[in-house]
Design an enzyme around this catalytic site. Sequence first.
Site, PDB file in Angstrom:
ATOM      1  N   ARG A 122      10.135 -25.445 -51.020  1.00  0.00           N
ATOM      2  CA  ARG A 122       9.323 -26.245 -51.935  1.00  0.00           C
ATOM      3  C   ARG A 122       7.955 -25.596 -52.102  1.00  0.00           C
ATOM      4  O   ARG A 122       7.526 -24.796 -51.279  1.00  0.00           O
ATOM      5  CB  ARG A 122       9.149 -27.658 -51.379  1.00  0.00           C
ATOM      6  CG  ARG A 122      10.459 -28.434 -51.347  1.00  0.00           C
ATOM      7  CD  ARG A 122      10.267 -29.807 -50.788  1.00  0.00           C
ATOM      8  NE  ARG A 122       9.611 -29.782 -49.504  1.00  0.00           N
ATOM      9  CZ  ARG A 122       8.644 -30.610 -49.144  1.00  0.00           C
ATOM     10  NH1 ARG A 122       8.222 -31.529 -49.973  1.00  0.00           N
ATOM     11  NH2 ARG A 122       8.108 -30.513 -47.952  1.00  0.00           N
ATOM     12  N   LYS A 188      14.748 -26.251 -37.512  1.00  0.00           N
ATOM     13  CA  LYS A 188      15.293 -26.344 -38.869  1.00  0.00           C
ATOM     14  C   LYS A 188      16.612 -25.588 -39.010  1.00  0.00           C
ATOM     15  O   LYS A 188      16.669 -24.370 -38.832  1.00  0.00           O
ATOM     16  CB  LYS A 188      14.252 -25.772 -39.834  1.00  0.00           C
ATOM     17  CG  LYS A 188      14.463 -26.139 -41.266  1.00  0.00           C
ATOM     18  CD  LYS A 188      13.123 -26.245 -41.958  1.00  0.00           C
ATOM     19  CE  LYS A 188      13.188 -26.063 -43.420  1.00  0.00           C
ATOM     20  NZ  LYS A 188      11.905 -26.345 -44.055  1.00  0.00           N
ATOM     21  N   ARG A 326       4.546 -32.135 -40.247  1.00  0.00           N
ATOM     22  CA  ARG A 326       4.612 -31.272 -39.068  1.00  0.00           C
ATOM     23  C   ARG A 326       4.534 -32.129 -37.829  1.00  0.00           C
ATOM     24  O   ARG A 326       4.006 -33.234 -37.862  1.00  0.00           O
ATOM     25  CB  ARG A 326       3.449 -30.254 -39.058  1.00  0.00           C
ATOM     26  CG  ARG A 326       3.622 -29.141 -40.082  1.00  0.00           C
ATOM     27  CD  ARG A 326       4.756 -28.180 -39.700  1.00  0.00           C
ATOM     28  NE  ARG A 326       4.827 -27.016 -40.574  1.00  0.00           N
ATOM     29  CZ  ARG A 326       5.553 -26.978 -41.721  1.00  0.00           C
ATOM     30  NH1 ARG A 326       6.229 -28.028 -42.099  1.00  0.00           N
ATOM     31  NH2 ARG A 326       5.593 -25.883 -42.443  1.00  0.00           N
TER      32      ARG A 326
END
Length: 326
Positions: A122, A188, A326
């Site tokens: 993004r 991730k 975060r």
Amino acid sequence: MNSNLKKLLKLLSDGEFHSGSALGKELQLTRSAIWKLIKQVKNLDIEVVAKTNQGYKIAQKIEFLNKTKIAHYLPNKYRKYLSELAIFDELPSTNSYLTESVKTNIKPQICFAEMQTSGKGRLGRKWISPFARNIYLSVLWQFDKKIEELSGLSIAVAVAVAKALELYGIKHDIGLKWPNDILWQKRKLAGILIEISGETHHLYNAVIGIGLNIAMPKDAAKKIDQPWADIAEITQAVPERNKLVGVLLDQLFTTLDIYQQQGITPFLAPWRKLDVSLNKKITVITPMQKKIVGIGKGIDTSGQLVIEDQSNGKLFKFVSGEVSLR
Ligand code: ADP
């Protein structure tokens, strides 16, 4: 990708040793030309083992994406989409490819690339996309909805990816990070990028991109600037890429159909079960790099993130696409 390199990769994909002269014969090239091609293989972040008397092999087998194999894992009702599915050796970005093709009405509507040279995250961020080890896929889907009803699409797609992983056998430690990340043990594993364009009579085109790490090569991984995970580490087995793709597409098509009919509602409960930020302290980073710290309170019924300011109990909401967590 040049055709000799492609042929060489096909030969080496079995993970066995191939002598320089045997490879030369197959490709009708000199041994020094093969040696040059081997260098190009290494440039793709593929680990090559060279041994005198035995030749070359790659450290890990490659299972190339293959339509027939993918079809095998797709239920009959979705096989009709296979005629719209294309697999490329390389693309700048699968999302860019489909957002361009939608303008010219060119099929396919589903595309994969073995490698992306400008994979996108993004807000101009990059998605690290080395060759033939991961999954980079985009699907173009038309929705007959109001634009504001599409803001929860990334929530639904993230739930679909989590479900596909579960069906593939990964039942623990999966978490979802708003608005578009699939994590394993907080690292991730997959990301989603949704780009929506053009309205004609309430019809919007959504290009839904998914990047899923299958067996990330070490060198490529150095370019990822946050903790990451891949399927190989999770399952401790050689991943079956085509099977994963089949399972993933099945979940994705099902989800997109449901989203068109019912919107975000059916996906709220499954999201909440896997929400890694729920009741945790999180930092929201705005486009102007402003940091807002608060306690995650989950998502509201339209998929917006809710956080609570600890000092005064006030609630803030964020729309996806704007901020990072975060
Ligand atoms: P954010 O994680 O800040 O929400 P995005 O959703 O846009 O950002 O994803 C892009 C970010 O994901 C990159 O800036 C990088 O930190 C990370 N990233 C890039 N490639 C990979 C990958 N293959 N696997 C895991 N994380 C990646």
